[in-house]
Scaffold this active site. Structure first.
Site, PDB file in Angstrom:
ATOM      1  N   GLY A 256      -6.947 -17.795  -3.598  1.00 37.52           N
ATOM      2  CA  GLY A 256      -6.362 -17.357  -4.643  1.00 37.52           C
ATOM      3  C   GLY A 256      -4.828 -16.835  -4.619  1.00 37.52           C
ATOM      4  O   GLY A 256      -4.136 -17.133  -5.201  1.00 37.52           O
ATOM      5  N   ALA A 257      -4.585 -16.452  -3.440  1.00 41.10           N
ATOM      6  CA  ALA A 257      -3.240 -16.252  -2.843  1.00 41.10           C
ATOM      7  C   ALA A 257      -3.250 -15.986  -1.377  1.00 41.10           C
ATOM      8  O   ALA A 257      -4.131 -15.920  -0.691  1.00 41.10           O
ATOM      9  CB  ALA A 257      -2.749 -14.839  -3.502  1.00 41.10           C
ATOM     10  N   MET A 258      -2.111 -15.864  -0.797  1.00 43.28           N
ATOM     11  CA  MET A 258      -1.830 -15.647   0.724  1.00 43.28           C
ATOM     12  C   MET A 258      -0.812 -14.643   0.773  1.00 43.28           C
ATOM     13  O   MET A 258       0.571 -15.009   0.212  1.00 43.28           O
ATOM     14  CB  MET A 258      -1.588 -16.964   1.556  1.00 43.28           C
ATOM     15  CG  MET A 258      -1.307 -17.029   2.740  1.00 43.28           C
ATOM     16  SD  MET A 258      -2.812 -16.271   3.833  1.00 43.28           S
ATOM     17  CE  MET A 258      -1.954 -15.794   5.232  1.00 43.28           C
ATOM     18  N   GLU A 259      -0.995 -13.823   1.700  1.00 46.34           N
ATOM     19  CA  GLU A 259       0.107 -12.903   1.903  1.00 46.34           C
ATOM     20  C   GLU A 259       1.129 -12.831   3.101  1.00 46.34           C
ATOM     21  O   GLU A 259       1.501 -12.109   3.550  1.00 46.34           O
ATOM     22  CB  GLU A 259      -0.761 -11.513   2.218  1.00 46.34           C
ATOM     23  CG  GLU A 259      -1.488 -11.372   3.803  1.00 46.34           C
ATOM     24  CD  GLU A 259      -2.775 -12.078   3.933  1.00 46.34           C
ATOM     25  OE1 GLU A 259      -3.322 -11.895   4.956  1.00 46.34           O
ATOM     26  OE2 GLU A 259      -3.281 -12.704   2.951  1.00 46.34           O
ATOM     27  N   ASN A 260       1.822 -13.962   2.710  1.00 51.03           N
ATOM     28  CA  ASN A 260       2.785 -14.421   3.834  1.00 51.03           C
ATOM     29  C   ASN A 260       4.014 -13.262   3.471  1.00 51.03           C
ATOM     30  O   ASN A 260       4.328 -12.981   2.326  1.00 51.03           O
ATOM     31  CB  ASN A 260       3.440 -15.818   3.344  1.00 51.03           C
ATOM     32  CG  ASN A 260       2.421 -16.838   3.268  1.00 51.03           C
ATOM     33  OD1 ASN A 260       1.459 -16.788   4.211  1.00 51.03           O
ATOM     34  ND2 ASN A 260       2.410 -17.633   2.279  1.00 51.03           N
ATOM     35  N   HIS A 290      -3.428  -6.696  -4.722  1.00 46.52           N
ATOM     36  CA  HIS A 290      -3.908  -6.941  -3.507  1.00 46.52           C
ATOM     37  C   HIS A 290      -2.974  -7.795  -2.462  1.00 46.52           C
ATOM     38  O   HIS A 290      -2.806  -7.309  -1.282  1.00 46.52           O
ATOM     39  CB  HIS A 290      -5.125  -7.879  -3.880  1.00 46.52           C
ATOM     40  CG  HIS A 290      -5.627  -8.510  -2.515  1.00 46.52           C
ATOM     41  ND1 HIS A 290      -7.306  -8.171  -2.483  1.00 46.52           N
ATOM     42  CD2 HIS A 290      -5.442  -9.430  -1.641  1.00 46.52           C
ATOM     43  CE1 HIS A 290      -7.599  -8.714  -1.284  1.00 46.52           C
ATOM     44  NE2 HIS A 290      -6.484  -9.325  -0.589  1.00 46.52           N
ATOM     45  N   GLU A 291      -2.163  -8.783  -2.640  1.00 45.92           N
ATOM     46  CA  GLU A 291      -1.518  -9.317  -1.879  1.00 45.92           C
ATOM     47  C   GLU A 291      -0.288  -8.272  -1.501  1.00 45.92           C
ATOM     48  O   GLU A 291       0.370  -8.328  -0.162  1.00 45.92           O
ATOM     49  CB  GLU A 291      -0.814 -10.467  -2.348  1.00 45.92           C
ATOM     50  CG  GLU A 291      -1.628 -11.461  -2.775  1.00 45.92           C
ATOM     51  CD  GLU A 291      -2.817 -11.961  -1.567  1.00 45.92           C
ATOM     52  OE1 GLU A 291      -2.339 -11.974  -0.418  1.00 45.92           O
ATOM     53  OE2 GLU A 291      -3.954 -12.101  -2.032  1.00 45.92           O
ATOM     54  N   HIS A 294      -1.157  -5.933   1.334  1.00 45.70           N
ATOM     55  CA  HIS A 294      -1.075  -6.751   2.593  1.00 45.70           C
ATOM     56  C   HIS A 294       0.255  -6.456   3.380  1.00 45.70           C
ATOM     57  O   HIS A 294       0.358  -6.912   4.664  1.00 45.70           O
ATOM     58  CB  HIS A 294      -1.402  -8.205   2.555  1.00 45.70           C
ATOM     59  CG  HIS A 294      -3.049  -8.732   2.452  1.00 45.70           C
ATOM     60  ND1 HIS A 294      -3.792  -8.275   3.645  1.00 45.70           N
ATOM     61  CD2 HIS A 294      -3.754  -9.342   1.612  1.00 45.70           C
ATOM     62  CE1 HIS A 294      -5.053  -8.699   3.226  1.00 45.70           C
ATOM     63  NE2 HIS A 294      -5.027  -9.442   1.918  1.00 45.70           N
ATOM     64  N   GLU A 313      -8.786  -7.647   4.644  1.00 46.75           N
ATOM     65  CA  GLU A 313      -9.019  -7.842   3.291  1.00 46.75           C
ATOM     66  C   GLU A 313      -9.769  -6.952   2.593  1.00 46.75           C
ATOM     67  O   GLU A 313      -9.677  -6.505   1.398  1.00 46.75           O
ATOM     68  CB  GLU A 313     -10.064  -9.323   3.386  1.00 46.75           C
ATOM     69  CG  GLU A 313      -9.464 -10.520   3.821  1.00 46.75           C
ATOM     70  CD  GLU A 313      -8.330 -10.813   3.078  1.00 46.75           C
ATOM     71  OE1 GLU A 313      -8.097 -10.332   2.076  1.00 46.75           O
ATOM     72  OE2 GLU A 313      -7.256 -11.509   3.776  1.00 46.75           O
TER      73      GLU A 313
END
Length: 841
Positions: A256-260, A290-291, A294, A313
């Site tokens: 869905g997404a990535m928390e870079n 959510h991201e 993180h 998570e």
């Protein structure tokens, strides 16, 4: 390629510290590979041997402290560094690296809408090695300084602010200490919307072909971003730890997404080119929230090893929903969590592959096993556990413990033990015991209400008693709500009025709780949905619920009851037909869109498609189409566009006759609206294809009208759904023999291939799936293995022979872990569906 073991990571962390990576990426060298040069400064604490990871197309050169090493010594993805002496070292690695078409490493995508090319990294777990050489484990944090050479006219994005220095050259500001898997680069002719907030640059980015759709929603997305950013700063003592906040919506993204840090990447389906419901907008907002969580939990403080992935998570899942509820107009987010996300956790936790939220470190011995734990347990169950912890602990003490955790471990790593110790420092409650009971155990508790007459009369007159039977081992703090029939009130007959609401600890002392007054018409355990357990109502309450569900005032209460019904169907305790009847009865009066979407998704995707026998399926679909027609009729005044859109979508999916769908497609609109946008047109065409009511010429004509990436996916889905031997053979060859399909085109083809009602045509492919998927996974890796196991599995072949074939296939030693886990889960779901079909009610 070797996977990294926990023992190897611990040994390497004892030998070295890594101070800085200086990376140069040249993205102008062709369509197949890019150049990667890495200079790594590190310190050896003692004499010894270690290794660096890299997965090159060509390893040109490697040198340690200025001394050339032999590239031929590369063994798979490991290059040995032997005879290290104590003290500082510098390693230089020059390689050509391959672009990815599977969403791993450096993914390359050319937009069919305009021919523009976009690149982005997804380096999670062990894919940084596909982009540059690294000591690839989360507890060897370092500074990353990256220079990028890109084609003229492109924009480069990274973890820090990127500056163009001329001639296609870009320099990304060095990061603070972060883990290798969090490094991010994106490059292409992005369309960007930029602003500032709290003194930091904020940006949104997408493909140019999606520019009008991003522009339409930019203020909504930025508004959510600003509100969550400000709310997190009210909750957390540590300020946002990076120099900018970019959100890039990228093509063919697996997650869905990535928390870079500083550059969150999202799947670009979140840039809506067709109409969506408010619930879908809420989902996008939740992912943004959510991201962002993180940035603190995951990026500022990072797990030491992958056994603690749940810490990342579960925390972000809980905070994402809770903060969205507190800070934005989306105030009912926990309803969607309850009716959608929580079921994901319940389902995963009842399979043989279940695991504790916080598994024992020995259960996660390497990165391959760690990858398997990205499931409903680490997300939904973990978030539910944290929600129960907050209910038990109190939010003030919970946040105090969290802030202690950030202060003690910022820009470093932490473990479960650290997390629990920090929570315990803020409360007198026994958090360690709570963690053992909630985080180290598996399975779902079941709480059953026993409502009865008290054994002894009370002085107050009428009374009733409640005992809660627990099947399981965890303590629960729950809210119990009671309701009466609201006869002779302004609510009118058939409605329910709340009577009482009280908290209860389960297990109690064994004594039933006695309440004054007559027995309520409905007693609901876990009202508010603050714990994680399957709920069973007493018989009288269940009868009331089935007949009066839509009359219950609160949406979250209704979600708890719908979830109970869902669980009972899956457990063989409720006839699937009764669930459909309840949906037919109550959804026309349901006011919460998330509930309508969740109930219809289960009714269509599971009950009609899998839990109902082929003989009974036409009746189930007739119930669904009748329900959807009713919803469409009730929304003709335009007051509920989201509900109408939901009804139209599910009518399309459940249609057994093509006439209405063909009329809509020809006229370009549903009578009374909505007009058909690309998503609805492709949805109709897919259903017509499955019914055998369209052909290749119509699909090609639609693709000519919509030559976008999603148009290509729609065409692939339609072609695979056609009920002809030729169409099925071509789709199978594309998936399992021709390895050129991207991850998204593979998924679209697989989604179209298996169709309920095409059993005879597809029967020969059931046996072929297992060896072909095993070989595919070995060739193309975990991302495609996951897609094959999820979407290309013969999910509608629900019979003992199919189950036996799959069970035998699980014994194949050639299965890679990602595919083995997915098949084990799918076969357990198949076993459950078969049991539901054969249970007498």
């Amino acid at each position: 390629m070797s996977v990294l073991t926990r023992d190897e990571a611990q040994t390497r962390a004892q030998i070295i510290d890594v101070e800085r990576y200086t990376i140069a990426l040249d993205l102008t060298t062709g369509e197949e590979t890019f150049d990667s040069r890495a200079a790594i400064r590190f310190t050896a604490h003692a004499a010894g041997d270690t290794f660096v990871e890299v997965k090159p197309a060509t390893l040109r050169s490697i040198a340690l402290d200025g001394q050339p090493l032999d590239p031929a010594l590369l063994d798979g993805n490991r290059y040995p560094l032997s005879g290290l002496t104590p003290g500082p070292h510098e390693l230089h690695v020059d390689a050509a690296m391959s672009y990815s078409r599977t969403g791993e490493g450096m993914h390359r995508f050319t937009d069919p809408a305009d021919g523009e090319t976009y690149l982005y990294t997804q380096l999670f777990m062990e894919d940084v090695q596909r982009v540059f050489a690294a000591f690839d484990q989360p507890d060897l944090k370092s500074v990353f300084a990256i220079d990028v050479t890109a084609p003229e006219g492109w924009t480069v994005l990274g973890n820090g602010v990127a500056e163009r220095t001329g001639d296609g050259r870009w320099t990304i500001a060095p990061t603070p200490l972060i883990s290798t898997y969090l490094v991010a680069v994106a490059a292409g002719p992005w369309h960007s919307v930029t602003t500032e907030h709290a003194g930091l640059p904020f940006g949104l980015h997408c493909r140019r072909s999606l520019a009008p759709y991003l522009d339409a929603d930019a203020e909504e997305i930025l508004g959510i971003t600003r509100a969550c950013f400000d709310r997190y700063h009210e909750k957390f003592d540590e300020p946002y730890p990076f120099d900018s906040y970019d959100q890039a919506f990228v093509p063919e993204f697996n997650a869905g997404a990535m928390e870079n840090p500083g550059l969150v990447t999202f799947r670009d389906e979140f840039i809506y080119r067709s109409a969506v419901t408010d619930t879908e907008r809420q989902t996008r907002a939740m992912v943004v929230s959510h991201e962002m969580a993180h940035m603190w939990f995951g990026d500022l403080v990072t797990l030491s090893w992958w056994d603690d992935i749940w810490l990342n998570e579960s925390f972000a899942e809980y905070m994402g929903y809770q903060t969205l509820t507190e800070a934005t107009a989306f105030t009912d987010t926990w309803v969607e969590f309850g009716v959608t996300r929580k079921g994901w956790g319940y389902d995963a936790d009842q399979r043989p592959s279940t695991h504790p939220v916080a598994p024992d470190p020995d259960a996660v011995p390497d990165t391959a096993s760690a990858l398997l734990n990205f499931d409903g347990i680490s997300y939904a169950k973990g978030a539910s556990a944290l929600r129960q912890l907050v209910a038990w602990l109190g939010e003030k003490d919970f946040l105090a413990g969290i802030n202690t955790h950030f202060a003690r471990h910022k820009f470093a790593n932490a473990t479960l033990a650290d997390f629990i110790d920090n929570l315990a420092s803020a409360t007198d409650r026994d958090v360690h015991a709570w963690a053992e009971q909630w985080l180290r155990t598996t399975g779902v508790d079941t709480l059953t209400a026993d409502v009865h007459e008290p054994t002894a009369p009370t002085e107050a007159g009428q009374s009733w008693a409640l005992a809660v039977e627990r099947a399981g081992s965890r303590p629960h703090r729950i809210t119990v709500s009671t309701f009466d029939h609201a006869l002779n009130t302004q609510a009118g007959p058939g409605h329910l009025a709340p009577r009482d609401r009280f908290e209860l600890d389960v297990p109690g002392d064994g004594t039933p709780l006695v309440r004054t007054g007559r027995r309520p018409a409905l007693v609901v355990l876990n009202d508010g949905d603050l714990t994680y357990a399957k709920i069973r109502l007493d018989a009288a309450s269940w009868d009331t619920a089935l007949t009066h569900l839509s009359a219950i005032p609160d949406a979250l209460t209704r979600a708890v009851i719908w979830n109970a019904a869902r669980d009972m169907v899956r457990d063989g305790e409720l006839d699937p037909a009764r669930y459909l009847t309840a949906a037919r009865t109550h959804l026309p009066y349901e006011s919460d869109l998330a509930l309508v979407q969740g109930v219809l998704a289960f009714a269509d995707g599971q009950i009609a498609a899998r839990y109902t026998t082929p003989e009974a399926r036409p009746a189930a679909l007739a119930t669904l189409t009748s329900l959807c027609r009713d919803l469409i009729r009730r929304t003709e005044d335009g007051s509920h566009p989201g509900l109408r859109l939901t009804a139209v979508r599910h009518f399309i999916d459940a249609a057994t006759q093509p006439d209405t769908l063909q009329a809509w497609l020809t006229e370009g609109t549903v009578h009374g609206g909505p007009e058909l946008d690309p998503e609805l047109r492709w949805r109709i065409l897919t259903r017509l294809a499955a019914l055998g009511a369209t052909d290749e010429a119509a699909i090609a004509a639609e693709l000519a009208e919509d030559p976008s990436a999603t148009g290509r996916e729609g065409a692939a889905r339609c072609r695979a759904a056609l009920p002809t031997p030729e169409a099925k053979a071509a789709a199978w060859h594309a998936m399992f023999s021709d390895d050129t399909l991207s991850n998204y085109l593979f998924t679209a083809t697989a989604q179209g291939f298996w169709q309920p009602g095409q059993d005879e045509l597809l029967s020969a492919y059931v046996d072929r799936f297992y060896p072909d998927a095993t070989a595919l996974a070995a060739r193309r890796g975990p991302a495609i293995a996951e897609a094959a196991g999820r979407y290309a599995f013969p999910a509608y072949a629900i019979d003992p022979e199919s189950l036996a074939t799959g069970t035998r296939a699980l014994k194949d030693p050639a299965l890679i872990p990602a595919l083995r886990r997915k098949l084990a889960d799918q076969l357990d779901d198949l076993r459950r569906a078969l049991a539901v079909r054969t249970t007498e009610h």
